[in-house]
Write an enzyme that holds these catalytic residues in place. Structure first.
Site, PDB file in Angstrom:
ATOM      1  N   HIS A  37       0.862  -1.189   0.000  1.00 30.69           N
ATOM      2  CA  HIS A  37       0.000   0.000   0.000  1.00 30.69           C
ATOM      3  C   HIS A  37       0.894   1.233   0.000  1.00 30.69           C
ATOM      4  O   HIS A  37       2.082   1.166   0.309  1.00 30.69           O
ATOM      5  CB  HIS A  37      -0.940   0.011   1.209  1.00 30.69           C
ATOM      6  CG  HIS A  37      -0.224  -0.016   2.540  1.00 30.69           C
ATOM      7  ND1 HIS A  37       0.216   1.118   3.165  1.00 30.69           N
ATOM      8  CD2 HIS A  37       0.129  -1.049   3.338  1.00 30.69           C
ATOM      9  CE1 HIS A  37       0.800   0.796   4.307  1.00 30.69           C
ATOM     10  NE2 HIS A  37       0.774  -0.521   4.435  1.00 30.69           N
ATOM     11  N   ASP A  67       4.643   1.756  13.659  1.00 34.65           N
ATOM     12  CA  ASP A  67       3.726   1.552  12.548  1.00 34.65           C
ATOM     13  C   ASP A  67       2.944   0.269  12.740  1.00 34.65           C
ATOM     14  O   ASP A  67       2.867  -0.261  13.860  1.00 34.65           O
ATOM     15  CB  ASP A  67       4.484   1.565  11.212  1.00 34.65           C
ATOM     16  CG  ASP A  67       5.496   0.432  11.054  1.00 34.65           C
ATOM     17  OD1 ASP A  67       5.594  -0.415  11.956  1.00 34.65           O
ATOM     18  OD2 ASP A  67       6.180   0.390  10.004  1.00 34.65           O
ATOM     19  N   ASP A  90       4.065   4.693   4.818  1.00 37.04           N
ATOM     20  CA  ASP A  90       4.893   3.898   3.918  1.00 37.04           C
ATOM     21  C   ASP A  90       5.307   4.641   2.656  1.00 37.04           C
ATOM     22  O   ASP A  90       6.285   4.249   1.998  1.00 37.04           O
ATOM     23  CB  ASP A  90       4.181   2.593   3.563  1.00 37.04           C
ATOM     24  CG  ASP A  90       4.431   1.514   4.607  1.00 37.04           C
ATOM     25  OD1 ASP A  90       4.979   1.853   5.684  1.00 37.04           O
ATOM     26  OD2 ASP A  90       4.082   0.358   4.368  1.00 37.04           O
TER      27      ASP A  90
END
Length: 586
Positions: free
Chosen positions: A23, A146, A348
């Site tokens: 993603h 994360d 990301d």
């Protein structure tokens, strides 16, 4: 490798994204330690977060911006150690780097006579490098938070003299990102709606931060009792589904409210499928507040321990949890933290940047720090924009001063699109692809939320202010250019910008420098000439469930679809015809 008068030029193409398994695909070009270009794949494909997409358009943009082809690139640096990730989880990997590169950047789209070196950078090292090497600090404690990297979800490290030393890490099962995602899902917001829940949390009252024994807290760390710390999935690249399942099962047993189930249904009004939940997610505001408070307690403990262990007073943050501006604001006000830098590309998309600068630094390049802007994306000249406008048949004018003309629209109560210069990376519009308005009266917030952006009325907005006005509005002159921390507002700030003051009397400011962004600074000043205060309301230029606009055609399509009053498209001003139902008085 090409040379210049001073020696070798190092050209690194950093990437994130992999076909079918990623993603937030993105690409970044770093030449001699300087960021030349960065773009996210979603901006081109218009698929939010670019799930499962390789960064084809983003890489092509970066190469074009640098006037290069892959033949000119020395290293392609990927922000994940994919060979290790796949091997650890029993998945097949390629026989050679050449085969892997062809899968990522096929020759049919990227013609080349030679392959650059392909390097896979550990995910959390890429995050850490994005914060440390671009911060302009010689040293500092580094915290990466994360969902997960290859085998870690939280990493504590220290950066000194260009090197990063990892101290310790938590495994994916103990992911604070996955915990927060699970509560988002439970509340009916969706697992990828952390920003929504952060805004919702301020309306609620925290309850049991331990979530029925799930969390354990110490002064400097945390434990999680409902997910095995050694949880490991096979046949998939991460532990997200399994971790969230553990959390959901526990939450159903311990929370007083049942999960807010949802289904996807076709909405004839929008012509799209959308999620419809059993209840209004606002009913879950206390659960959101509890999750936010638990996250803050866990992370602030980690910060205390990290700073004590390293002896540092500078803290550098990256990773998707770094987008939690409320958390960042509380960290900034911790007495142990004298200097805070949060990478504005914390998610990301930022590991394309981090992987590139990490490889460049390892090759001996001196990395040029960020200067307050993330506008490294595509741009269009006035002539190109004019041709697009003429071809579309859209009426427009070319005022002598686009900032002054747009300020007139805003001062008359209008909401305008603002499309200028290079597109920015990350989820925050910082004055290049923004919707702007005067942040007074408070009802402007509701108009933009409900009528224009078609989203929940409780979602907060942020102010962009001239940095000269910051101390009067938010009580600090510290530059905050990235809209990545929250601050309390002053009495004067509360009076001048009620539409961007959240229910907890904080705001997420962007301070704008005339040196970094002169046109946006001038727009804010022109609005201040009408209102008496150099501040505007700023939100990203996009509609519901779509990425931020990138091109002039994107901007025109979104303008025609949303009930905006005007669009400043480069030097041209487009006005909604008088009497149009969406007109806001401009």
């Amino acid at each position: 490798m090409p040379t210049d008068l001073w020696g070798l030029i190092m050209r690194v193409l950093g990437v994130n994204g992999w076909p079918g398994a990623s993603h937030d695909g993105a690409a970044c070009l770093v030449v001699d330690g300087e960021v030349v270009a960065l773009a996210e794949e979603e901006r081109f494909t218009r698929n939010k977060h670019a799930y499962g997409e390789a960064p084809l358009h983003a890489a092509a943009h970066c190469l074009a911006e640098g006037g290069l082809t892959l033949d000119d690139i020395d290293v392609v640096a990927h922000g994940w150690d994919l060979p290790t990730l796949f091997a650890d989880r029993g998945l097949d990997w390629f026989d050679s780097d050449a085969a892997a590169l062809e899968h990522l950047l096929p020759k049919a789209l990227f013609p080349r006579s030679r392959d650059p070196r392909l390097t896979f950078v550990n995910h959390h090292i890429a995050h850490a490098a994005s914060a440390y090497l671009l911060s302009g600090r010689d040293r500092g404690a580094i915290l990466v938070l994360d969902g997960q990297g290859e085998n870690e979800s939280t990493t504590l490290a220290v950066g000194i003299d260009g090197e990063i030393k990892t101290l310790r890490a938590h495994t994916p099962g103990w992911s604070l990102g996955y915990f927060y995602a699970a509560v988002c899902e439970y509340a009916g917001l969706g697992a990828d709606a952390a920003g929504k829940m952060m805004g919702l949390a301020s309306y609620g009252t925290p309850g049991d931060l331990g979530f029925g024994g799930a969390f354990g807290f110490t002064d400097e760390d945390f434990t999680i009792g409902v997910v095995p710390p050694d949880l490991r999935s096979t046949g998939t690249t991460d532990e997200e589904t399994a971790t969230i399942r553990h959390w959901m099962e526990h939450l159903e047993k311990t929370l007083p409210q049942a999960p807010n189930r949802g289904v996807r249904r076709f909405d004839p009004r929008t012509g799209r499928y959308g999620k419809v939940t059993d209840r209004d997610p606002f009913e879950y505001r206390d659960i959101a507040a509890t999750a936010q408070a638990a996250l803050e307690r866990a992370v602030m403990g980690l910060v205390r321990g990290l700073l004590r262990e390293t002896g540092e007073t500078t803290l550098l943050i990256a990773g998707g949890v770094g987008f939690n501006a409320t958390l960042n604001g509380k960290i900034m006000r911790m007495p142990e933290v004298q200097d805070l830098f949060v990478q504005p590309l914390a998610g990301d998309q930022g590991v394309s940047l981090g992987a590139a600068v990490w490889v460049a630094a390892q090759e001996g390049d001196r990395i040029r720090p960020m200067d307050g802007s993330v506008a490294w994306g595509p741009q269009w000249s006035p002539d190109e924009i004019r041709r697009i406008l003429d071809a579309s048949g859209t009426p427009y004018t070319e005022p002598a001063d686009i900032a002054a003309a747009t300020a007139d629209v805003l001062a008359a109560g209008g909401v305008s699109g603002w499309f200028q210069g290079r597109a920015e990376g990350g989820p925050r519009a910082l004055g290049h692809r923004s919707l702007v308005a005067v942040p007074d009266p408070e009802a402007t917030r509701d108009r933009v939320n409900v009528r224009i952006k078609d989203r929940e009325a409780w979602r907060p907005f942020a102010p962009s202010m001239q940095e000269e006005a910051a101390e009067a509005l938010i009580g600090t002159a510290t530059p905050l250019p990235y809209m990545i921390v929250t601050t309390p507002v002053t009495e004067a700030g509360a009076a001048a910008m009620p539409a961007v003051v959240h229910s907890d009397r904080t705001t997420r400011p962007q301070t704008v420098s005339a040196a970094v962004d002169p046109l946006y600074h001038r727009l804010i000043g022109a609005v201040g000439g009408h209102t008496g205060t150099a501040v505007i309301m700023n939100t990203s230029f996009n509609g519901r469930d779509e990425p931020v606009v990138c091109s002039p055609r994107d901007a025109l399509a979104t303008f025609h679809r949303l009930p905006l009053d005007a669009l400043a498209l480069g030097p041209f001003l487009i006005r909604r015809p008088a009497g149009f139902p969406g007109e806001g008085g401009a």
